[in-house]
Design a protein around this motif. Structure first.
Motif: not given
Length: 747
Positions: A515-542
């Motif tokens: 209820d906390i860790t997985r949805p919260l980290i998933t949203r941070f992952y989505d935010w960085n994939m969408q808005f973070n300018e660092k290409a080296e951190i982006k990928g298909d992760f679980s």
């Protein structure tokens, strides 16, 4: 606002612009009224849960409700409250915090999916007819994905650290254990000021202050959280309301934010704070429970934040009022709603913004200590042990009342037969009474009876209620750090008991992961994939939540690591395959000790091994050294015997001839004997030291640790040998002096 409309040349003259603005304001008023009515409905439906929370807080702080306290006062009995709820709640909170947030590791991880898709790497790979190239390309993509996952993990971890996530998480764990429900919000974007010292070419340091928009998390007070009350989970909620209490100064600061309808905000301030109140503020009730005088609602404005769908017409009205672009939001009957965030107060809209996330996820996550299958809100520890706490209080009050009644007898006095000499009817020692009727007996005037004591029966009820509290909360005494009467004394039995006591806590930890860790980290992952300018951190992760994994069973992991280490040392084939450095690190981590501070690094270990090899090459085997010394000792003894024979012969000749030359020759021979004696003693000392080294030598281990041959015992033996040697040398010198003195006298 009229000037802004005229500048945009939307209308030819001011009356038309003013009329258009009035129509927009009227529609926004209708929009805000709809949200206010919807919010009021959720507030009314949540009132029952809030009353339960007040009971939980009273129970946690050891306070009776007002009606129950008045009833006990009327009965003039004991009003004691035996508060075991606080200990149970604090124990649950501490155990959960220790499991979820260890000091040496994060409770989440990012890993590349089995077949990761990294477009920016795939496009760089040239096409090749060779069949081996696709396999190599897949391996390179997999390796790059793993590196990107670790980089993304570090970025998210840094963002959570900057957000003080661990501190806020401990606060919401407290909410969950006390009230049953905890809410965290993130990622939300805030402007954070960062300070950095830059060194200029001239050597001067300059402070750089940078404003950065970064994602963060924040705790949401459960009292200010109003989801769709018809939903069973937060994911099923059609909408969510959050209340904020702001002062007039904070409203002025809010007016500087982009997209805020300043004219509407001005009307809110003009109407006053009371015009914005929709839900009851329970702050005064909570302060009464904790023993603080009420301070009233004050001048706080209730600003409501709505997360949910709104019509595109309502969105266009708000954006038109804020002079934002409208080209992206055309009306469509098939898709007439958008996910948005609306700030409003009373019947006035302050700001409307589109959900910035492409996934349209809302930033709220809800954690329950004990889930309620029919509601978003769960049950806390006080609620679960409500009945047991009532039985404990009732049995203890009865024990106190019974003890007060049974401690002394009840007296019945017939005032017609006697009266006190001092005129007072109070019972005191050595009191004098007078009989009114001499013909009557004093036994007829006094009578006493005692109240039977039921302490044993009531104590049994009290003990049973405590056991019932353990059963209802699944928090036995051993889980609170206390030893029960039947706690086993063996280590394996203790481990079994601790493992059993953690069963329910494991369930709570799994709820946190889900209820906390997985949805919260998933949203941070989505935010960085969408808005973070660092290409080296982006990928298909679980996302992997580690709360219910290795971090939960650290006690068992410690035991298994030690068994595995001993097994590896016992079997040479296992020892060859083992990475002893990493095994050492894992053992230190499981024991929660500072590994880096107490462990030598690779360079230090290499230097120590080189030093050991150098010393080993310079040293001689003690057994071989002892053999050589024994041979030298035999040679010295042989020379010493020969010298003594010659000395005796020369002494005899000197005695016969009394020749001065013979005496001088004998003296020289005597000095040579003295040197041989000293050489013999030195060789004996070296033999003794070699023996001690052989006896107490400590062989090096597989990591090349230097042998420790100068232990305390060896030093003690060495001192004894040196003292004995000095004594022998002193005796030899005295003998030689006496011998020389005899020759002088003889001469």
């Amino acid at each position: 606002m009229q000037e802004a409309l005229m500048d945009d040349n939307q209308f030819a003259d001011a009356p038309e612009a003013e009329e258009y603005e009035l129509r927009i304001a009227e529609r926004l008023h209708v929009f805000a009224s709809r949200l206010s009515r919807l919010c009021s409905e959720q507030v009314a439906k949540k009132n029952q849960i809030e009353q339960r929370w007040l009971d939980d807080l009273r129970q946690y702080h050891g306070e009776y409700a007002a009606d129950e306290s008045a009833k006990l006062a009327r009965q003039k009995g004991s009003e004691v409250f035996v508060n075991i709820t606080r200990n149970k709640t604090n124990a649950a909170e501490a155990r959960l915090q220790d499991m979820l947030f260890p000091t040496d590791d994060r409770n989440f991880g990012l890993y590349a999916t089995p077949v990761p898709e990294l477009d920016y790497i795939s496009k760089q790979q040239p096409e090749s007819p060779d069949e081996a190239e696709p396999i190599q390309q897949a391996r390179e993509i997999k390796a790059a994905a793993n590196e990107s996952a670790l980089a993304m993990q570090d970025v998210i971890d840094d963002q959570l650290v900057e957000s003080r996530y661990h501190i806020k998480a401990r606060d919401i764990i407290h909410d969950a254990c006390q009230l049953g429900t905890a809410v965290i919000k993130g990622p939300i974007i805030i402007g954070r000021t960062k300070k950095r010292w830059d060194v200029m070419p001239d050597g001067m340091s300059v402070l750089q202050i940078v404003e950065a928009l970064e994602p963060t998390v924040e705790r949401v007070d459960p009292w200010d959280f109003f989801p769709d009350m018809s939903a069973k989970t937060v994911d099923e909620s059609e909408f969510i309301f959050e209340r904020r209490r702001l002062s007039k100064k904070q409203l002025r600061d809010m007016a500087n934010l982009p997209g805020v309808l300043v004219s509407q905000l001005r009307e809110i301030v003009k109407a006053g704070a009371k015009d914005t109140h929709i839900a009851k503020d329970f702050t005064d009730d909570i302060r009464n429970i904790t023993g603080i005088n009420t301070v009233g609602e004050g001048n706080k404005y209730e600003i409501w934040e709505y997360h949910g769908p709104i019509s595109k017409t309502e969105l266009m009205d708000a954006m038109s009022m804020a002079d934002d672009k409208l080209s992206e939001y055309e009306e469509d009957e098939l898709d007439d709603e958008v996910e948005a965030t609306v700030f409003f107060a009373g019947n006035r809209v302050i700001k409307v913004s589109i959900n910035p996330m492409d996934s349209d996820e809302r930033p709220f996550a809800v954690f329950n200590w004990e889930k309620d299958e029919s509601s978003v809100f769960g049950f806390g520890v006080p609620c679960l042990m409500r009945s047991a706490q009532k039985v404990i209080n009732a049995s203890w009050r009865m024990m106190m009342d019974n003890a007060g009644l049974s401690v002394a007898d009840q007296l019945v006095i017939n005032k017609e037969l006697l009266y006190p000499a001092d005129g007072s009817w109070d019972m005191t020692p050595k009191k004098i009474w007078y009989l009114r009727d001499k013909t009557r007996s004093v036994q007829e005037a006094f009578s006493s009876f005692s109240t039977p004591s039921h302490q044993v029966e009531l104590a049994n009820i009290f003990s049973m209620a405590r056991q019932l509290a353990d059963e209802e909360t699944n928090l036995p005494l051993i889980a609170q750090g206390e030893m029960g009467p039947h706690t086993t004394k063996t280590s394996s039995g203790m481990a079994m008991l601790m493992n059993s006591s953690n069963i329910v806590l494991r369930k709570a930890v799994k709820n946190w992961d889900d209820d906390i860790t997985r949805p919260l980290i998933t949203r941070f992952y989505d935010w960085n994939m969408q808005f973070n300018e660092k290409a080296e951190i982006k990928g298909d992760f679980s996302i992997e939540a580690r709360g219910s994994g290795a971090l939960l069973v650290r006690e068992k992991q410690q035991e298994n690591l030690m068994i595995y280490s001993n097994l590896s040392m016992a079997i040479p084939e296992f020892a060859k395959r083992r990475d002893w450095g990493e095994l050492d690190r894992e053992i230190a981590k499981s024991l929660e000790v500072p590994y880096d501070q107490i462990t030598l690094g690779d360079e230090q270990m290499a230097e120590m091994e080189a030093m050991q090899m150098e010393m080993a090459s310079m040293q001689v085997d003690p057994a071989e050294q002892k053999m050589q010394l024994d041979m030298q000792m035999k040679q010295v003894d042989l020379q010493l015997k020969q010298q003594r024979l010659q000395l005796d012969a020369q002494k005899a000749q000197a005695d016969a001839s009394n020749d001065q030359a013979q005496i001088q020759l004998a003296t020289a021979k005597m000095a040579q004997v003295e040197r041989l004696e000293m050489m013999k003693l030195e060789i004996q000392e070296r033999i003794e030291l070699a023996r001690l080294q052989t006896q107490y030598r400590i062989s090096g281990n597989t990591t090349g640790v230097r042998a420790a041959i100068d232990s305390e015992k060896i030093r003690t033996e060495r001192d004894k040998a040196a003292a004995a040697t000095n004594t022998k040398l002193t005796e030899a010198q005295l003998k030689n002096q006496n011998l020389a003195l005899g020759y002088d006298t003889f001469g």
